[in-house]
Scaffold this active site. Structure first.
Site, mmCIF file in Angstrom:
data_model
loop_
_atom_site.group_PDB
_atom_site.id
_atom_site.type_symbol
_atom_site.label_atom_id
_atom_site.label_comp_id
_atom_site.label_asym_id
_atom_site.label_seq_id
_atom_site.Cartn_x
_atom_site.Cartn_y
_atom_site.Cartn_z
ATOM 1 N N SER A 152 -51.119 -26.961 -4.239
ATOM 2 C CA SER A 152 -51.616 -27.849 -4.553
ATOM 3 C C SER A 152 -50.921 -29.018 -4.860
ATOM 4 O O SER A 152 -49.788 -29.035 -5.798
ATOM 5 C CB SER A 152 -52.871 -27.791 -5.220
ATOM 6 O OG SER A 152 -53.309 -27.392 -4.970
ATOM 7 N N ILE A 153 -50.079 -29.857 -3.982
ATOM 8 C CA ILE A 153 -49.559 -30.577 -4.163
ATOM 9 C C ILE A 153 -49.747 -32.534 -4.208
ATOM 10 O O ILE A 153 -49.648 -33.377 -5.055
ATOM 11 C CB ILE A 153 -48.132 -30.785 -2.820
ATOM 12 C CG1 ILE A 153 -47.460 -29.514 -3.879
ATOM 13 C CG2 ILE A 153 -46.790 -32.091 -3.799
ATOM 14 C CD1 ILE A 153 -47.004 -29.860 -4.912
ATOM 15 N N CYS B 164 -47.106 -25.246 1.515
ATOM 16 C CA CYS B 164 -48.143 -23.839 1.954
ATOM 17 C C CYS B 164 -47.724 -22.818 2.688
ATOM 18 O O CYS B 164 -46.049 -23.360 2.799
ATOM 19 C CB CYS B 164 -49.624 -24.616 2.461
ATOM 20 S SG CYS B 164 -50.497 -25.788 1.306
ATOM 21 N N GLY C 212 -29.978 -31.691 -3.082
ATOM 22 C CA GLY C 212 -29.276 -32.446 -1.755
ATOM 23 C C GLY C 212 -28.779 -32.230 -0.863
ATOM 24 O O GLY C 212 -27.764 -32.249 0.227
ATOM 25 N N ASP D 251 -52.725 -35.614 2.742
ATOM 26 C CA ASP D 251 -51.716 -36.056 4.815
ATOM 27 C C ASP D 251 -52.081 -34.552 5.639
ATOM 28 O O ASP D 251 -52.004 -34.906 6.435
ATOM 29 C CB ASP D 251 -49.675 -35.672 4.377
ATOM 30 C CG ASP D 251 -49.691 -34.674 3.125
ATOM 31 O OD1 ASP D 251 -50.762 -33.605 2.672
ATOM 32 O OD2 ASP D 251 -48.477 -34.433 2.859
ATOM 33 N N VAL E 102 -28.578 -24.519 -13.604
ATOM 34 C CA VAL E 102 -28.008 -23.396 -13.679
ATOM 35 C C VAL E 102 -26.431 -23.019 -13.846
ATOM 36 O O VAL E 102 -25.865 -23.718 -12.788
ATOM 37 C CB VAL E 102 -28.328 -22.484 -12.416
ATOM 38 C CG1 VAL E 102 -28.112 -22.498 -11.267
ATOM 39 C CG2 VAL E 102 -28.593 -20.838 -13.215
ATOM 40 N N GLY F 284 -46.418 -27.775 4.338
ATOM 41 C CA GLY F 284 -45.430 -29.086 4.006
ATOM 42 C C GLY F 284 -45.378 -30.784 3.167
ATOM 43 O O GLY F 284 -46.465 -30.347 2.805
ATOM 44 N N GLU F 285 -45.100 -31.897 3.848
ATOM 45 C CA GLU F 285 -45.720 -32.638 3.165
ATOM 46 C C GLU F 285 -45.081 -34.271 4.407
ATOM 47 O O GLU F 285 -43.802 -33.771 4.743
ATOM 48 C CB GLU F 285 -44.753 -33.115 2.092
ATOM 49 C CG GLU F 285 -45.055 -32.543 0.430
ATOM 50 C CD GLU F 285 -46.399 -32.264 0.348
ATOM 51 O OE1 GLU F 285 -46.927 -32.706 0.798
ATOM 52 O OE2 GLU F 285 -46.696 -30.878 -1.093
#
Length: 634
Positions: free
Chosen positions: A52-53, A2, A357, A100, A283, A76-77
């Site tokens: 929305s995750i 968000c 990565g 979360d 890409v 965040g997550e």
């Protein structure tokens, strides 16, 4: 994932606060197109945009605790929220959602400020206590998610995920921070805590804050540490692989499709080989010299994954470059911003979350600048022997080597013997003893007008951080510097801002506290040695990848800037910008144009300097000449 924005203090009444906050939230709609939320009282105005995750149906913010005395806004997550949730329910907490976000709030109720040590993830959150009127907030361990703050002339304290929201507050008066320009020229990004906007600061990673009645207090809760173990090489390799594998799996938590970025490098390949996503994305450029797609496609085919390829050309890059710099908030001259922009937009067509990565080179010593400047086995063996000399003898020898004329292996020898405090200039640099930066400190001053000149150097900006790891070995010291400068202020800024410009959540499983703990325990001799950079890490990746992929050299995102600047069409575009009247405020225009011509005629290789200046001037036009046009993009 968000975006948040808020302010405290000031003289606005509630209707005016609502109007200003809504305008600010509209500016970061790209960070959260799924919805919005706010809270406003006599002390604060807090806003939020949602992508929305997790818990798609009930995860709207703000989220309140059981008795509505506290609320939380979160960007965040949190990857361990389910385990925390189980623990908190056992402790008597009542949950109304499966998100979360709510877990953070109940954890704060239970453990107070120590909540930050319980979390595993990427985050910026703000908790507001409706009874005490205190704000408590924090930024994640590595600074994966951005947070900025400022104090206005009327005493208002304001914070946000993106600086551009500040433009919609009527008391914010944007002013260029003159000191930042030289820092930018030396690094290709602004490496100061104060941003390009005077009085606007980056909130530091691994810190939390409290704010109440005009008092802001900031405290550190985490930092990278290096504590080498006595384990064997094979044991360390096994630990690395176990930590990476567990982290990648933890980073898959989502209620939406998850994909991965895939280049021909070992880092994204390692992540992808563990994740095994249905969709992978790569890409390339129409210039075949700079095309990672072929090798990436081969790996995807071997793993049985659906490979999605996108091509970029120079017309695309120049047409979109102003938008790239707008969404970044501050100018970033790292050329990889360009392919990342197109890759993120392309990936968002199929997924909402992608793994990447970033972080492996800093944690596992993957850069040649850590002392791998030669591939000659004799030079490397000779240097390894000299490194066994006493510290004082190594220092004296390094000084002697620095004064010598150029010879094969000189840079390798010097960087392995000298104290990093004396020479290290980070990863925005192609290391050379005589001219170690994009613009050297003195050279930058010759291009700048007097008002923008200063005595700053790259090394001077690193000294406080060197103090923090004075007892660590030289390679660990350089890793620490890169984590707190190049990674924090360049790599992670562009990763977040560019992906979120396209409403894509980018996750970075190497930048995980559990992985960092393992990395900090690996002896340097296992990481960088006569075999390769991040050697033990490569051996760990070989448990999942073909040997050819595990041993691939570090490439980053190669971009054909050299070819572009030598092409008449794009040379003229850059020249036109360098020739505009406003440029004389900052630079000696004759020197800029001479630099451009010398590069075009291939008398020098000045492409990184030219691109850095081109970036700043493009960004300046966006934010100080045409900002209203861009703010409307949302």
């Amino acid at each position: 994932m968000c975006g948040i924005v808020g302010f405290a203090g000031g003289l606005f009444d509630l209707p005016k606060k609502k109007e200003v906050l809504n305008q600010q939230m509209d500016v970061i709609k790209h960070r959260g197109p799924s919805g919005d939320g706010d809270f406003i009282d006599d002390k604060v105005a807090l806003g939020f945009r949602r992508l929305s995750i997790i818990d798609l149906a009930k995860g709207d913010q703000p989220i309140y605790n059981e008795d509505h005395t506290k609320l939380v806004f979160f960007n965040g997550e949190i990857y361990n929220y389910r385990e925390m949730r189980t623990e908190l329910i056992a402790l008597g907490h009542d949950f109304k959602t499966d998100s979360d976000t709510e877990t953070i709030l109940h954890a704060y109720e239970e453990w107070g400020k120590e909540v930050v040590t319980k979390l595993r993830g990427m985050f910026v959150f703000v908790i507001y206590d409706l009874q005490t009127k205190q704000l408590f907030g924090a930024r994640d361990f590595f600074g994966i998610k951005p947070l900025y703050y400022t104090t206005l002339a009327d005493g208002t304290f304001m914070f946000s995920s993106e600086i551009k929201t500040f433009m919609r507050h009527p008391e914010f008066k944007p002013e260029l921070n003159k000191t930042a320009l030289k820092s930018f020229m030396m690094n290709q990004y602004n490496d100061l805590q104060e941003t390009f906007f005077k009085g606007v600061f980056r909130f530091p990673a691994g810190h939390y804050f409290t704010y109440q009645d005009g008092q802001l207090d900031i405290e550190k809760y985490w930092d990278m540490s290096f504590n080498p173990s006595n384990l064997s090489f094979e044991e360390e390799v096994a630990k690395i692989d176990a930590a990476v594998e567990e982290s990648v799996k933890a980073h898959t938590v989502a209620d939406v499709p998850v994909g991965a970025f895939l280049s021909e490098g070992v880092d994204s390949s390692y992540v992808t080989s563990i994740l095994q996503p249905q969709e992978v994305f790569s890409v390339g450029f129409d210039d075949q010299t700079y095309n990672e797609v072929t090798a990436a496609r081969a790996l995807a085919d071997e793993l049985g994954l659906n490979f999605n390829e996108n091509k970029v050309n120079a017309d695309d890059a120049f047409a979109e470059f102003d938008k790239i710099q707008y969404y970044l908030d501050e100018p970033d001259g790292n050329p990889s911003c360009v392919p990342l922009w197109f890759l993120s937009r392309f990936a968002r067509e199929k997924v909402t979350v992608a793994l990447s990565g970033e972080g492996a080179d800093e944690l596992f010593a993957g850069y040649v600048n850590y002392g791998m400047h030669s591939h000659n086995s004799t030079i490397k063996a000779f240097t390894s022997g000299l490194k066994k000399l006493p510290k004082g003898a190594r220092a004296s020898l390094a000084k002697a080597v620095k004064k010598m004329p150029a010879f094969p292996g000189r840079v390798h020898l010097y960087t392995n013997l000298a104290n990093p405090r004396e020479f290290y200039t980070g990863q925005s640099v192609i290391f050379d003893i005589e001219n170690p930066s994009i613009f050297g400190a003195d050279e930058a001053n010759t291009f700048l007008k007097p008002a923008y000149q200063n005595d700053g150097t790259i090394q001077a900006n690193y000294q406080a951080d060197f103090d923090n790891v004075a007892d660590a070995d030289p390679v660990s010291q350089m890793q620490y510097i890169d984590l707190h400068h190049f990674m924090l202020n360049d790599i992670l800024q562009k990763a977040d801002k560019i992906s979120m410009a396209h409403s894509l959540e980018l996750r970075v499983p190497f930048l995980d506290p559990k992985v960092a703990k393992v990395a900090g325990e690996v002896p340097t001799k296992y990481l960088i040695n006569s075999h390769d950079t991040k050697y033990a890490y490569r051996q760990a990746s070989a448990k999942h990848l073909p040997t050819a992929w595990a041993n691939r050299p570090k490439l980053g995102f190669p971009v054909p800037i050299k070819q572009w600047l030598e092409d008449d069409k794009y040379y003229e575009k850059v020249k036109a910008l360098f020739s505009e009247d406003f440029v004389a405020e900052f630079f000696d225009q004759d020197k800029l144009l001479a630099l451009l011509d010398a590069n075009k005629e291939q008398r020098i290789n000045g492409r990184r300097k030219i691109w850095t200046i081109f970036t700043f001037l493009t960004w300046y036009k966006v934010y100080f000449q045409n900002v209203e046009d861009y703010l409307a993009l949302g």
